[in-house]
Design a protein around this motif. Structure first.
Motif, PDB file in Angstrom:
ATOM      1  N   LEU A 204       0.800  -1.227   0.000  1.00 55.36           N
ATOM      2  CA  LEU A 204       0.000   0.000   0.000  1.00 55.36           C
ATOM      3  C   LEU A 204       0.833   1.277   0.000  1.00 55.36           C
ATOM      4  N   ILE A 205       2.151   1.162   0.226  1.00 57.62           N
ATOM      5  CA  ILE A 205       2.980   2.351   0.405  1.00 57.62           C
ATOM      6  C   ILE A 205       2.978   3.250  -0.832  1.00 57.62           C
ATOM      7  N   GLU A 206       3.029   2.644  -2.025  1.00 60.75           N
ATOM      8  CA  GLU A 206       3.056   3.451  -3.245  1.00 60.75           C
ATOM      9  C   GLU A 206       1.749   4.220  -3.417  1.00 60.75           C
ATOM     10  N   SER A 207       0.618   3.536  -3.162  1.00 60.99           N
ATOM     11  CA  SER A 207      -0.683   4.194  -3.245  1.00 60.99           C
ATOM     12  C   SER A 207      -0.800   5.296  -2.199  1.00 60.99           C
ATOM     13  N   GLU A 208      -0.255   5.060  -1.000  1.00 59.31           N
ATOM     14  CA  GLU A 208      -0.316   6.049   0.074  1.00 59.31           C
ATOM     15  C   GLU A 208       0.465   7.310  -0.301  1.00 59.31           C
ATOM     16  N   LEU A 209       1.631   7.133  -0.908  1.00 55.35           N
ATOM     17  CA  LEU A 209       2.476   8.278  -1.252  1.00 55.35           C
ATOM     18  C   LEU A 209       1.994   9.018  -2.493  1.00 55.35           C
ATOM     19  N   PHE A 210       1.624   8.259  -3.516  1.00 54.30           N
ATOM     20  CA  PHE A 210       1.342   8.888  -4.818  1.00 54.30           C
ATOM     21  C   PHE A 210      -0.132   8.865  -5.202  1.00 54.30           C
ATOM     22  N   GLY A 211      -0.977   8.179  -4.426  1.00 51.14           N
ATOM     23  CA  GLY A 211      -2.391   8.105  -4.748  1.00 51.14           C
ATOM     24  C   GLY A 211      -2.678   7.038  -5.789  1.00 51.14           C
ATOM     25  N   HIS A 212      -3.951   6.850  -6.088  1.00 55.69           N
ATOM     26  CA  HIS A 212      -4.320   5.867  -7.125  1.00 55.69           C
ATOM     27  C   HIS A 212      -5.592   6.309  -7.829  1.00 55.69           C
ATOM     28  N   GLU A 213      -5.771   5.763  -9.026  1.00 55.43           N
ATOM     29  CA  GLU A 213      -6.978   6.013  -9.802  1.00 55.43           C
ATOM     30  C   GLU A 213      -8.025   4.948  -9.484  1.00 55.43           C
ATOM     31  N   LYS A 214      -9.265   5.296  -9.698  1.00 57.80           N
ATOM     32  CA  LYS A 214     -10.361   4.355  -9.459  1.00 57.80           C
ATOM     33  C   LYS A 214     -10.180   3.104 -10.317  1.00 57.80           C
ATOM     34  N   GLY A 215     -10.295   1.939  -9.679  1.00 57.10           N
ATOM     35  CA  GLY A 215     -10.198   0.675 -10.398  1.00 57.10           C
ATOM     36  C   GLY A 215      -8.786   0.227 -10.693  1.00 57.10           C
ATOM     37  N   SER A 216      -7.790   0.917 -10.151  1.00 57.53           N
ATOM     38  CA  SER A 216      -6.395   0.562 -10.455  1.00 57.53           C
ATOM     39  C   SER A 216      -5.974  -0.755  -9.804  1.00 57.53           C
TER      40      SER A 216
END
Length: 469
Positions: A204-216
């Motif tokens: 989850l660290i990458e999503s936490e730092l840089f965010g994510h798009e819906k459905g990624s």
């Protein structure tokens, strides 16, 4: 307590009529006929609101306003005038006036605008109080040579835009240093975002730092902004950077170099203006040698290195820290602040504090809850350290051998404040029952609670009843 209002006007009729109106509304009202009188009142006892006429002899309202704001920068002032102009009103507002009303005064208009002015003053006072509490919570406490040197480094690094790598043992206050650097910078009024890299799962660290798009990925039901975006214009603090995986390190390095990135599952480049501060309790040179940390990222982060000293290297700060935590915990929990004896302070100064300031803060919180009475003595201080493993046994040697057995609750560890309070109540009620030979009525009277309430407490806390034969 009713709000206090000072009415300043050279016309007796205005003073009399306004005083009567405002007193009928429940306010405490004082009056002054000149700007000089108003300044004397502000020097002795500043009111919550001043209603000030502009056209007065000797010292006019605008000059009075200017001097009042010099004395009390937070003063709430309403100006009034029967010969006003837009230019005068603008000048008054620029000097710090909250509002401007014209004569002849309307009763309904005056009371409504006074109410609004006092409500605004109350909100501003609450904000100042909250800001003070937050600043106190994150205050760097200490006057030792090590702390003075640390403050000098912060003052040097803060105003720059340079990256800072903060080292130090666990619990030394690395995040406090990062916040102090942020507040010293031109970004001080912008976001400060802290990320504990060791507390976030690798997936989850990458999503936490840089965010994510819906459905990624599975579970990404909506778009999420990452911490880099949330810190845009401000400061991002990466704590325990040494626990970050090599793949995430590579993406962080690229984001630092280019000040841009893409969200997980996205293609759009997101540009940000972020100052990055990092911290680690690990020796990053050793991590580099082991191949666990990127050397290029280390040098990118370590523009300005700051090492936070452990508590055992600044023992002279311990009394200041203890009094600080006693005050903070008393305010946060609505408790009366306790005193600490010089002998108890000596016990704490002899201890090695392997958990540093975090350990000290948690222990003081426990003592604030658990110690009955208003004084923490040597006995309670020593027993609170019982079972801990200080280097060199300094704390153990400071505990008098003749000391009687202590309350064992003080040396326990609890998962929550609620568990700690329940344990203390159970122990305290048990001791009071023994003092009164298990007589419920006398115990309830001593505790100043109803018998039925005591019965419920005994059942709820499972207090052991052992009547003497």
């Amino acid at each position: 307590m009713s709000a206090s209002i000072l009415v300043v006007d050279d016309e007796e009729a205005i003073l009399s009529s306004l005083s009567s109106i405002l007193q009928d509304e429940g306010y405490e009202v004082a009056t002054a006929k000149t700007g000089g009188e108003a300044l004397k009142i502000f020097t002795m006892d500043p009111p919550d609101l001043m209603i000030l006429d502009i056209w007065m002899p000797e010292m006019d309202g605008l000059e009075t306003l200017r001097r009042v704001r010099e004395l009390v920068p937070t003063a709430q002032v309403m100006m009034m005038s029967g010969h006003g102009s837009i230019e005068t009103a603008v000048k008054a507002i620029k000097l710090g006036a909250y509002d401007y009303i014209e004569k002849p005064l309307s009763l309904e208009n005056v009371t409504l605008r006074v109410k609004h002015a006092l409500e605004q003053y109350r909100l501003e006072e609450e904000n100042r109080s909250l800001r003070t509490k937050v600043q106190r919570k994150f205050e760097l406490v200490g006057q030792s040579a090590a702390m003075q040197q640390l403050r000098q480094l912060i003052e040097t690094a803060g105003p720059t835009n340079s990256r800072v790598l903060i080292g130090g043992e666990n619990g030394t206050g690395k995040e406090l240093v990062a916040r102090a650097i942020h507040l010293q910078s031109a970004r001080g009024d912008r976001p400060f975002v802290a990320v504990n890299c060791a507390a976030i799962p690798e997936t989850l660290i990458e999503s936490e730092l840089f965010g994510h798009e819906k459905g990624s990925f599975s579970g990404a039901t909506s778009m999420k902004r990452g911490q880099f975006e949330q810190a845009d214009g401000g400061t991002l603090f990466l704590d325990e950077i040494g626990d970050m995986s090599l793949s995430t390190q590579a993406k962080v390095l690229r984001a630092l170099q280019e000040q841009q990135f893409t969200r997980v599952g996205g293609t759009k480049l997101m540009k940000v203006d972020v100052r990055v501060l990092a911290a680690s309790n690990k020796d990053l040179f050793k991590e580099i040698d082991k191949g666990a940390f990127r050397e290029d990222l280390y040098y990118r982060l370590n523009v300005v290195p700051i090492e936070v000293p452990p508590l055992r290297e600044r023992r002279e700060d311990i009394p200041l820290l203890i009094r600080h935590f006693l005050r903070v915990h008393a305010e946060e929990q609505g408790l009366r602040m306790k005193e600490i004896t010089p002998e108890a302070m000596h016990v704490f100064q002899q201890y090695e504090w392997p958990g540093n300031i975090r350990e000290l803060r948690n222990l003081i919180e426990r003592l604030m809850i658990m110690v009955p009475g208003s004084v923490i003595d040597t006995h309670q201080a020593a027993m609170s350290l019982q079972g801990r493993q200080p280097a060199g046994g300094a704390a153990a040697s400071s505990i008098p051998a003749s000391m009687p057995s202590a309350n064992p609750v003080l040396s326990q560890t609890f998962d929550s404040l609620r568990d700690a309070r329940n344990a203390f109540e159970k122990d305290y009620i048990g001791r009071k029952l023994r003092e009164h030979h298990w007589n419920i009525s006398r115990t309830a009277e001593d505790l100043k609670i109803e018998r039925s309430h005591l019965h419920r407490k005994i059942k709820l806390l499972d207090v052991e009843m052992r009547p003497e034969s």
